[in-house]
Design a protein around this motif. Structure first.
Motif, PDB file in Angstrom:
ATOM      1  N   LYS B 135       0.818  -1.213   0.000  1.00  0.00           N
ATOM      2  CA  LYS B 135       0.000   0.000   0.000  1.00  0.00           C
ATOM      3  C   LYS B 135       0.850   1.260   0.000  1.00  0.00           C
ATOM      4  CE  LYS B 135      -3.111   1.766   3.190  1.00  0.00           C
ATOM      5  NZ  LYS B 135      -4.185   1.495   4.173  1.00  0.00           N
ATOM      6  N   GLU B 136       1.987   1.209   0.705  1.00  0.00           N
ATOM      7  CA  GLU B 136       2.835   2.410   0.763  1.00  0.00           C
ATOM      8  C   GLU B 136       3.374   2.772  -0.622  1.00  0.00           C
ATOM      9  OE1 GLU B 136       5.420  -0.514   3.013  1.00  0.00           O
ATOM     10  OE2 GLU B 136       6.850   1.088   2.583  1.00  0.00           O
ATOM     11  N   HIS B 137       3.532   1.742  -1.498  1.00  0.00           N
ATOM     12  CA  HIS B 137       4.004   2.020  -2.855  1.00  0.00           C
ATOM     13  C   HIS B 137       2.871   2.469  -3.762  1.00  0.00           C
ATOM     14  CE1 HIS B 137       6.610  -1.449  -1.367  1.00  0.00           C
ATOM     15  NE2 HIS B 137       7.368  -0.363  -1.273  1.00  0.00           N
ATOM     16  N   LEU B 138       1.645   1.996  -3.456  1.00  0.00           N
ATOM     17  CA  LEU B 138       0.528   2.245  -4.358  1.00  0.00           C
ATOM     18  C   LEU B 138      -0.155   3.572  -4.092  1.00  0.00           C
ATOM     19  CD1 LEU B 138      -1.017  -1.309  -4.159  1.00  0.00           C
ATOM     20  CD2 LEU B 138       0.075  -0.329  -6.167  1.00  0.00           C
ATOM     21  N   LEU B 139      -0.191   3.973  -2.830  1.00  0.00           N
ATOM     22  CA  LEU B 139      -0.991   5.133  -2.450  1.00  0.00           C
ATOM     23  C   LEU B 139      -0.308   6.424  -2.899  1.00  0.00           C
ATOM     24  CD1 LEU B 139      -3.639   5.382  -0.884  1.00  0.00           C
ATOM     25  CD2 LEU B 139      -2.295   5.836   1.160  1.00  0.00           C
ATOM     26  N   ILE B 140      -1.062   7.243  -3.646  1.00  0.00           N
ATOM     27  CA  ILE B 140      -0.520   8.553  -4.013  1.00  0.00           C
ATOM     28  C   ILE B 140      -1.247   9.626  -3.208  1.00  0.00           C
ATOM     29  CG2 ILE B 140       0.102   7.814  -6.330  1.00  0.00           C
ATOM     30  CD1 ILE B 140      -2.371   9.395  -7.323  1.00  0.00           C
ATOM     31  N   SER B 141      -0.763  10.851  -3.276  1.00  0.00           N
ATOM     32  CA  SER B 141      -1.323  11.876  -2.394  1.00  0.00           C
ATOM     33  C   SER B 141      -2.476  12.632  -3.049  1.00  0.00           C
ATOM     34  CB  SER B 141      -0.231  12.854  -1.973  1.00  0.00           C
ATOM     35  OG  SER B 141       0.414  13.345  -3.117  1.00  0.00           O
ATOM     36  N   GLY B 142      -2.748  12.419  -4.335  1.00  0.00           N
ATOM     37  CA  GLY B 142      -3.782  13.188  -5.005  1.00  0.00           C
ATOM     38  C   GLY B 142      -4.999  12.376  -5.370  1.00  0.00           C
ATOM     39  N   PRO B 143      -5.990  13.028  -6.033  1.00  0.00           N
ATOM     40  CA  PRO B 143      -7.218  12.342  -6.394  1.00  0.00           C
ATOM     41  C   PRO B 143      -7.176  11.650  -7.756  1.00  0.00           C
ATOM     42  CG  PRO B 143      -7.475  14.678  -6.784  1.00  0.00           C
ATOM     43  CD  PRO B 143      -6.076  14.486  -6.295  1.00  0.00           C
ATOM     44  N   GLY B 144      -6.057  11.724  -8.493  1.00  0.00           N
ATOM     45  CA  GLY B 144      -5.962  11.019  -9.781  1.00  0.00           C
ATOM     46  C   GLY B 144      -6.856  11.628 -10.838  1.00  0.00           C
ATOM     47  N   LYS B 145      -7.592  10.774 -11.556  1.00  0.00           N
ATOM     48  CA  LYS B 145      -8.352  11.233 -12.713  1.00  0.00           C
ATOM     49  C   LYS B 145      -9.669  11.899 -12.327  1.00  0.00           C
ATOM     50  CE  LYS B 145      -7.239   7.136 -14.786  1.00  0.00           C
ATOM     51  NZ  LYS B 145      -7.408   6.006 -15.714  1.00  0.00           N
ATOM     52  N   TYR B 146     -10.124  11.735 -11.075  1.00  0.00           N
ATOM     53  CA  TYR B 146     -11.432  12.274 -10.673  1.00  0.00           C
ATOM     54  C   TYR B 146     -11.206  13.245  -9.528  1.00  0.00           C
ATOM     55  CZ  TYR B 146     -12.565   8.149 -13.313  1.00  0.00           C
ATOM     56  OH  TYR B 146     -12.628   7.208 -14.322  1.00  0.00           O
ATOM     57  N   PRO B 147     -10.860  14.506  -9.831  1.00  0.00           N
ATOM     58  CA  PRO B 147     -10.430  15.428  -8.773  1.00  0.00           C
ATOM     59  C   PRO B 147     -11.528  15.765  -7.753  1.00  0.00           C
ATOM     60  CG  PRO B 147     -10.569  16.545 -10.898  1.00  0.00           C
ATOM     61  CD  PRO B 147     -10.750  15.094 -11.171  1.00  0.00           C
ATOM     62  N   ASP B 148     -12.810  15.739  -8.170  1.00  0.00           N
ATOM     63  CA  ASP B 148     -13.871  16.222  -7.262  1.00  0.00           C
ATOM     64  C   ASP B 148     -14.621  15.105  -6.550  1.00  0.00           C
ATOM     65  OD1 ASP B 148     -13.287  18.790  -8.126  1.00  0.00           O
ATOM     66  OD2 ASP B 148     -14.598  18.550  -9.877  1.00  0.00           O
ATOM     67  N   TYR B 149     -14.394  13.875  -6.937  1.00  0.00           N
ATOM     68  CA  TYR B 149     -15.235  12.792  -6.432  1.00  0.00           C
ATOM     69  C   TYR B 149     -14.888  12.456  -4.991  1.00  0.00           C
ATOM     70  CZ  TYR B 149     -17.719   8.380  -6.263  1.00  0.00           C
ATOM     71  OH  TYR B 149     -18.561   7.379  -5.919  1.00  0.00           O
ATOM     72  N   ASN B 150     -15.883  12.434  -4.143  1.00  0.00           N
ATOM     73  CA  ASN B 150     -15.679  12.080  -2.744  1.00  0.00           C
ATOM     74  C   ASN B 150     -16.799  11.142  -2.328  1.00  0.00           C
ATOM     75  OD1 ASN B 150     -15.234  11.975   0.019  1.00  0.00           O
ATOM     76  ND2 ASN B 150     -14.435  14.085   0.043  1.00  0.00           N
ATOM     77  N   PHE B 151     -16.476   9.883  -2.209  1.00  0.00           N
ATOM     78  CA  PHE B 151     -17.480   8.843  -1.995  1.00  0.00           C
ATOM     79  C   PHE B 151     -18.349   9.122  -0.768  1.00  0.00           C
ATOM     80  CE2 PHE B 151     -18.466   4.756   0.130  1.00  0.00           C
ATOM     81  CZ  PHE B 151     -19.347   4.240  -0.804  1.00  0.00           C
ATOM     82  N   TYR B 152     -17.723   9.495   0.332  1.00  0.00           N
ATOM     83  CA  TYR B 152     -18.485   9.643   1.581  1.00  0.00           C
ATOM     84  C   TYR B 152     -19.388  10.867   1.554  1.00  0.00           C
ATOM     85  CZ  TYR B 152     -16.285   5.766   3.892  1.00  0.00           C
ATOM     86  OH  TYR B 152     -15.895   4.522   4.247  1.00  0.00           O
ATOM     87  N   HIS B 153     -19.132  11.836   0.667  1.00  0.00           N
ATOM     88  CA  HIS B 153     -20.049  12.978   0.550  1.00  0.00           C
ATOM     89  C   HIS B 153     -21.262  12.642  -0.281  1.00  0.00           C
ATOM     90  CE1 HIS B 153     -16.748  16.174   1.480  1.00  0.00           C
ATOM     91  NE2 HIS B 153     -17.011  15.362   2.499  1.00  0.00           N
ATOM     92  N   ILE B 154     -21.196  11.562  -1.055  1.00  0.00           N
ATOM     93  CA  ILE B 154     -22.295  11.226  -1.951  1.00  0.00           C
ATOM     94  C   ILE B 154     -23.094  10.053  -1.412  1.00  0.00           C
ATOM     95  CG2 ILE B 154     -22.796  10.281  -4.231  1.00  0.00           C
ATOM     96  CD1 ILE B 154     -20.359  11.990  -5.167  1.00  0.00           C
ATOM     97  N   ALA B 155     -22.362   9.080  -0.845  1.00  0.00           N
ATOM     98  CA  ALA B 155     -23.056   7.874  -0.414  1.00  0.00           C
ATOM     99  C   ALA B 155     -23.848   8.131   0.869  1.00  0.00           C
ATOM    100  CB  ALA B 155     -22.043   6.766  -0.174  1.00  0.00           C
ATOM    101  N   GLY B 156     -24.836   7.319   1.118  1.00  0.00           N
ATOM    102  CA  GLY B 156     -25.683   7.484   2.292  1.00  0.00           C
ATOM    103  C   GLY B 156     -25.090   6.915   3.554  1.00  0.00           C
ATOM    104  N   MET B 157     -23.966   6.283   3.391  1.00  0.00           N
ATOM    105  CA  MET B 157     -23.297   5.625   4.519  1.00  0.00           C
ATOM    106  C   MET B 157     -22.999   6.625   5.644  1.00  0.00           C
ATOM    107  SD  MET B 157     -21.396   2.710   5.064  1.00  0.00           S
ATOM    108  CE  MET B 157     -20.266   2.293   6.365  1.00  0.00           C
ATOM    109  N   ALA B 158     -23.309   6.249   6.842  1.00  0.00           N
ATOM    110  CA  ALA B 158     -23.074   7.150   7.982  1.00  0.00           C
ATOM    111  C   ALA B 158     -21.720   6.885   8.595  1.00  0.00           C
ATOM    112  CB  ALA B 158     -24.168   6.938   9.032  1.00  0.00           C
ATOM    113  N   ILE B 159     -20.958   7.933   8.739  1.00  0.00           N
ATOM    114  CA  ILE B 159     -19.719   7.832   9.512  1.00  0.00           C
ATOM    115  C   ILE B 159     -19.759   8.939  10.551  1.00  0.00           C
ATOM    116  CG2 ILE B 159     -18.250   6.732   7.790  1.00  0.00           C
ATOM    117  CD1 ILE B 159     -17.319   9.557   7.039  1.00  0.00           C
ATOM    118  N   SER B 160     -18.813   8.904  11.473  1.00  0.00           N
ATOM    119  CA  SER B 160     -18.870   9.920  12.532  1.00  0.00           C
ATOM    120  C   SER B 160     -18.578  11.280  11.939  1.00  0.00           C
ATOM    121  CB  SER B 160     -17.851   9.581  13.627  1.00  0.00           C
ATOM    122  OG  SER B 160     -16.555   9.823  13.156  1.00  0.00           O
ATOM    123  N   GLY B 161     -19.380  12.280  12.321  1.00  0.00           N
ATOM    124  CA  GLY B 161     -19.270  13.619  11.738  1.00  0.00           C
ATOM    125  C   GLY B 161     -20.133  13.791  10.526  1.00  0.00           C
ATOM    126  N   LYS B 162     -20.710  12.693  10.007  1.00  0.00           N
ATOM    127  CA  LYS B 162     -21.585  12.798   8.831  1.00  0.00           C
ATOM    128  C   LYS B 162     -22.741  11.814   9.006  1.00  0.00           C
ATOM    129  CE  LYS B 162     -22.336  11.056   5.019  1.00  0.00           C
ATOM    130  NZ  LYS B 162     -22.352  10.281   3.819  1.00  0.00           N
TER     131      LYS B 162
END
Lengths: 325, 181
Positions: B135-162
């Motif tokens: 994972k340390e080799h695969l993970l990059i610091s940016g959003p790649g090809k989809y700069p605005d997409y944020n799964f947790y802002h769109i999905a109905g899934m509840a997490i703490s703070g949302k």
């Protein structure tokens, strides 16, 4: 040191130099051919080893020397070994008659061009032995084709330059060159030139007349079973053949070393390079004909053409001499 | 006479093809001298696989395993873990690039656009084991090809703070019992 000994030593030295240069240039042609083919196909070709890839030959030689030189257990051993030697040496020996400049030649034979025909006839044995001793069907088919092709093309190869011989009045290569001081024989003997060129391509088994080794249908043709340096000798033999036929074309039809301004050696080299380039361009451009087409072009077009050419040349020579004796 | 004429034309066509091939010597060569001249791969080229982050800088991967299932050669392996705020993330994420065929099925399967293929194809290595990327080799610091997409802002899934219903284009959940007459 007596003057005779000096002459002998100089002649031997000249012979050795010409032989070595011919073999070296022939080997280098493998790189030249690949670069030129690539150039005409919008590629680069081998350009990595050394400047512009000029050391590619060294790499190829090293590779070939270290390859296993395998003789198939079912092969006829003596003829199998003899075949590449015959194939390479026949054309190399024929190189002796080509005068490069007025002073640079190996042998000033009075039968000149006949000596070349003798060795071209012997060169067929190289291919024939290779196909026969390999005991493999592709090799045999390749050598059968080659034999038939060489035999039928040598018939009119001889006839095609008889016009030149008749005009020059000699078989001697140097006298033929000297006879072209005023006009190169390519102009009065144009059909002789065309047919000799075609048969020269056929005798050296170069594309488009490379049916003996047509890689698409016969593996590698007559040298399918060969590997290592024996294969390399066939390869170098083919390029020596190109060099030889180019040299003959230059001496017989393009006035040898004759030319304005530049020294004789430069003129000869320029002309021979042109023909070598043309040989490679033929390979780059033309597709291989079918075997029956090859045969019918040889017997039905080139042979009558050479006969008509010879007949007309003879008639004109007689007319110029004042209508026969 | 026809025969003679066809001889002439046939000879002419041969000369023409000789000239045409020769003229190719004066055209631009198609070869790219690769190690010296770099290849400009198109943006959608399927090369080295990366894991991206969402615009907030959090890992996009939710460890759903769909990429591992979609992978035809089975070169992806991962383990789900859950953080304190309820988000799922991969405890480890491993791609064996000596197996990977760069088909892009994982990218198509990914519901959060976390796994993406990039135009980098220079993956050659001397050791097979170093082709296994963690994972340390695969993970990059940016959003790649989809700069605005944020799964947790769109999905109905509840997490703490949302909590549920506070995502984009979402209405707060309706208490069905309050609709009773």
């Amino acid at each position: 040191m007596s003057p005779e000994l000096t002459t002998i030593l100089v002649t031997v030295a000249q012979g050795i130099v010409i032989l070595l240069v011919a073999v070296l240039v022939a080997a280098y042609l493998s790189w030249v051919e690949r670069r030129l083919l690539a150039w005409w196909q919008d590629r680069y070709g081998p350009n990595r080893v050394g400047p512009f890839g000029t050391m590619q030959l060294v790499a190829d030689m090293l590779k070939m020397f270290f390859k296993e030189d395998w003789i198939p257990p079912f092969a006829d051993k003596l003829t199998f070994i003899l075949a590449p030697i015959v194939s390479m040496s026949a054309f190399m020996l024929a190189f002796a008659i080509i005068p490069i400049t007025p002073n640079w030649f190996v042998a000033d034979l009075n039968i000149g061009i006949l000596y070349f025909f003798m060795l071209a006839g012997l060169a067929v044995y190289g291919v024939l032995f290779a196909g026969w001793s390999s005991v493999s069907k592709y090799a045999l088919l390749g050598s059968l084709r080659s034999t038939a092709q060489s035999v039928s093309y040598e018939v009119f190869m001889g006839l095609s330059i008889m016009g030149v011989v008749a005009q020059a009045g000699s078989f001697n290569m140097i006298e033929i060159v000297n006879a072209q001081q005023n006009i190169w024989f390519i102009i009065p003997q144009f059909f002789g030139f065309i047919t000799f060129f075609a048969s020269g391509v056929a005798v050296t088994h170069r594309s488009p007349f490379d049916l003996p080794e047509s890689e698409a249908e016969l593996g590698a043709g007559y040298h399918t079973e060969y590997s290592g340096m024996k294969w390399g000798m066939f390869f170098v033999g083919e390029y020596v053949g190109i060099l030889l036929v180019s040299g003959l074309l230059v001496t017989l039809f393009l006035g040898g070393w004759h030319g304005p301004l530049l020294p004789p050696f430069v003129w000869f080299m320029l002309k021979i390079s042109f023909f070598i380039m043309l040989f490679i361009l033929l390979r780059a451009a033309l597709p291989r004909p079918r075997y029956d087409q090859l045969m019918s072009v040889g017997w039905k077009i080139c042979l009558p053409l050479t006969l008509i050419n010879l007949l007309l040349t003879g008639a004109i020579i007689l007319w110029q001499q004042g209508g026969g004796a | 006479m026809n025969y003679l004429w066809s001889l002439v034309t046939d000879f002419g066509t041969q000369l023409r093809s000789l000239w045409m091939v020769f003229s190719h010597g004066f055209r631009k060569r198609d070869t790219l001298q690769y190690p010296e001249q770099k290849v400009n791969a198109p943006p959608r080229y399927r090369g080295r696989i990366v894991l991206t982050r969402d615009p907030d800088g959090n890992e996009r991967c939710v460890a759903c395993n769909l990429c591992a299932v979609a992978c035809p050669v089975g070169c992806i392996s991962l383990q789900k873990a859950e953080s304190a705020d309820g988000r799922w993330y991969p405890e480890f994420f491993r791609i064996n690039f000596s197996r990977c065929i760069f088909c892009g099925m994982c990218e198509e399967a990914c519901p959060t656009t976390a796994i993406q293929l990039t135009p980098d194809f220079e993956l050659a290595d001397y050791k097979r084991t170093s082709l296994v990327y963690e994972k340390e080799h695969l993970l990059i610091s940016g959003p790649g090809k989809y700069p605005d997409y944020n799964f947790y802002h769109i999905a109905g899934m509840a997490i703490s703070g949302k909590p549920k219903g506070s995502g984009q284009n979402e209405a707060p959940p309706i208490d069905t019992k309050s609709l009773l007459p």
